[in-house]
Write an enzyme that holds these catalytic residues in place. Structure first.
Site, mmCIF file in Angstrom:
data_model
loop_
_atom_site.group_PDB
_atom_site.id
_atom_site.type_symbol
_atom_site.label_atom_id
_atom_site.label_comp_id
_atom_site.label_asym_id
_atom_site.label_seq_id
_atom_site.Cartn_x
_atom_site.Cartn_y
_atom_site.Cartn_z
ATOM 1 N N GLY B 11 71.603 71.356 99.426
ATOM 2 C CA GLY B 11 70.517 71.549 98.278
ATOM 3 C C GLY B 11 70.923 73.004 97.916
ATOM 4 N N ALA B 12 72.242 73.034 97.320
ATOM 5 C CA ALA B 12 72.784 74.389 96.913
ATOM 6 C C ALA B 12 72.885 74.672 95.288
ATOM 7 C CB ALA B 12 74.250 74.742 97.396
ATOM 8 N N SER B 13 72.123 73.796 94.727
ATOM 9 C CA SER B 13 72.396 74.007 93.241
ATOM 10 C C SER B 13 71.431 74.912 92.594
ATOM 11 C CB SER B 13 72.188 72.592 92.504
ATOM 12 O OG SER B 13 71.062 72.240 92.967
ATOM 13 N N VAL B 63 70.713 63.888 101.766
ATOM 14 C CA VAL B 63 70.801 64.344 102.987
ATOM 15 C C VAL B 63 70.004 63.191 104.042
ATOM 16 C CG1 VAL B 63 71.403 66.421 102.836
ATOM 17 C CG2 VAL B 63 69.220 65.983 103.285
ATOM 18 N N SER B 141 60.949 77.620 107.957
ATOM 19 C CA SER B 141 60.066 78.242 106.934
ATOM 20 C C SER B 141 59.048 79.023 107.885
ATOM 21 C CB SER B 141 59.101 77.221 106.214
ATOM 22 O OG SER B 141 58.274 77.863 105.460
ATOM 23 N N TYR B 154 55.312 69.017 105.162
ATOM 24 C CA TYR B 154 56.151 70.179 105.098
ATOM 25 C C TYR B 154 56.238 71.011 106.291
ATOM 26 C CZ TYR B 154 58.904 73.907 102.950
ATOM 27 O OH TYR B 154 59.937 74.807 102.738
ATOM 28 N N ALA B 156 55.060 70.074 109.352
ATOM 29 C CA ALA B 156 55.687 69.299 110.553
ATOM 30 C C ALA B 156 57.132 69.122 110.465
ATOM 31 C CB ALA B 156 54.957 67.871 110.600
ATOM 32 N N LYS B 158 59.313 71.443 109.090
ATOM 33 C CA LYS B 158 59.960 72.920 109.357
ATOM 34 C C LYS B 158 59.580 73.196 110.806
ATOM 35 C CE LYS B 158 61.545 73.658 105.338
ATOM 36 N NZ LYS B 158 63.107 73.682 105.272
ATOM 37 N N ILE B 187 59.292 83.124 98.881
ATOM 38 C CA ILE B 187 60.689 83.379 98.273
ATOM 39 C C ILE B 187 60.368 83.099 96.803
ATOM 40 C CG2 ILE B 187 62.915 83.429 97.849
ATOM 41 C CD1 ILE B 187 61.925 84.600 100.714
#
Lengths: 77, 246
Positions: B11-13, B63, B141, B154, B156, B158, B187
């Site tokens: 997820g680096a874009s 992924v 998170s 989300y 659950a 994380k 963030i």
């Protein structure tokens, strides 16, 4: 057969740091050769490389003794 | 700090993943940039890394798909030579109140945010075990430890990532592989830009440092955990959240 056994023996000696004389067909990796679960996984990985095999997770789980390894290789190579 | 290392960031874009990829490159690493949808953005990150004098590889993979992940890891090792650092950052949100949440919204988030981490760790374990070293860093998170209304799926996932981090840290410690989690607070990214003004306002009240974090705040922590300086640290969760959780 002898060749397979020698190659397997060498991998086990290197990986588990046991004495060659302890490696007999009936020796169990965990009970006799002091391997933990991760050691066995690694051993299987090295055998795959050494003998150019792909050992499925199901088959790998059935490998518990040195003899199991030899039998597997004989049957699959 | 990371000269000669090779990293794969999922997820680096965009967002935090992008900042992590750039920071790892700045510290000297070659970086594989995974993306799922936005190729142009991924290429931008690769260009920037090339300008830093490091090698970059752009790899598309979902992924959640174990086969695609397997191929991605193989491609990384084939083209960049090895793999020292895995950063599991890819994630999505499908927010809804539990009463309204559809099964598909739950499943999609678990598939990418939790199972995706499992898939990637599984794929890198073999080469890292052989190398007798490796760094796995999972992005969790703050809500994974505190909970958040409207994010049962989300949260659950994380929280699951934290449990997985600790278990895998124990499994792989004897092989010189460390596994840690970084838990960002709120963030400034696309993911949080969709929040309403009133939500942001009330959020700020819960952040002792009274501002949203920047992607670079997370990237700095990841770069540290990825470095030799962190070699005695495993199974930990680092909270980078302006003091929200303490």
């Amino acid at each position: 057969m002898a060749d397979t056994f020698d190659r397997v023996k060498k991998i086990i000696v290197d990986r588990l740091g046991v004495d060659e004389s302890e490696i007999k067909e009936e020796a169990s990796f965990k009970d006799d050769l002091g391997a933990d679960s991760l050691d066995v996984v690694e051993l299987v990985m090295e055998l795959e490389d050494e003998f150019d095999l792909e050992i499925s997770d199901e088959d790998a789980e059935k490998i518990t003794t040195v003899g199991d390894v030899i039998k597997y290789i004989q049957a699959h190579k | 700090m990371l000269e000669g290392k090779v990293a794969l960031v999922t997820g680096a874009s965009r967002g935090i993943g992008r900042a992590i990829a750039l920071e790892l490159a700045r510290q000297g690493a070659d970086v594989a940039i995974n993306y799922a949808g936005n190729e142009a953005a991924a290429r931008d990150v690769a260009d920037e890394i090339a300008r830093l004098g490091r090698r970059a590889l752009v790899v598309k993979a979902n992924v959640a798909d174990a086969d695609e992940v397997e191929t991605m890891v193989k491609q990384t090792i084939d083209e960049l030579g090895k793999l020292d650092i895995l950063v599991n950052n890819a994630g999505i949100t499908r927010d809804n109140l539990l009463m309204r949440m559809k099964e598909a919204e739950f499943d999609e988030v678990i598939a990418i945010n939790l199972k995706g981490v499992f898939n990637c760790i599984k794929a890198v374990t073999r080469p890292m075990m052989k190398a007798r070293s490796g760094r796995i860093i999972n992005i969790s998170s703050v809500v994974g430890v505190m909970g958040n209304a409207g994010q049962a799926n989300y949260v659950a996932a994380k929280a699951g990532v934290i449990g997985m981090t600790k278990s895998v840290a124990r499994e792989l410690a004897s092989r010189g592989i460390t596994v840690n989690a970084v838990a960002p607070g709120f963030i400034e990214t696309d993911m949080t830009s969709v929040l309403g003004e009133d939500t942001k306002e009330s959020l700020l009240g819960e952040i002792p440092l009274a501002r949203l974090g920047k992607p670079e705040d997370i990237a700095n922590m990841v770069a540290f955990v990825a470095s030799e300086k962190a070699e005695y640290i495993t199974g930990q969760v680092f909270h980078v959240d302006g003091g929200m959780y303490m």
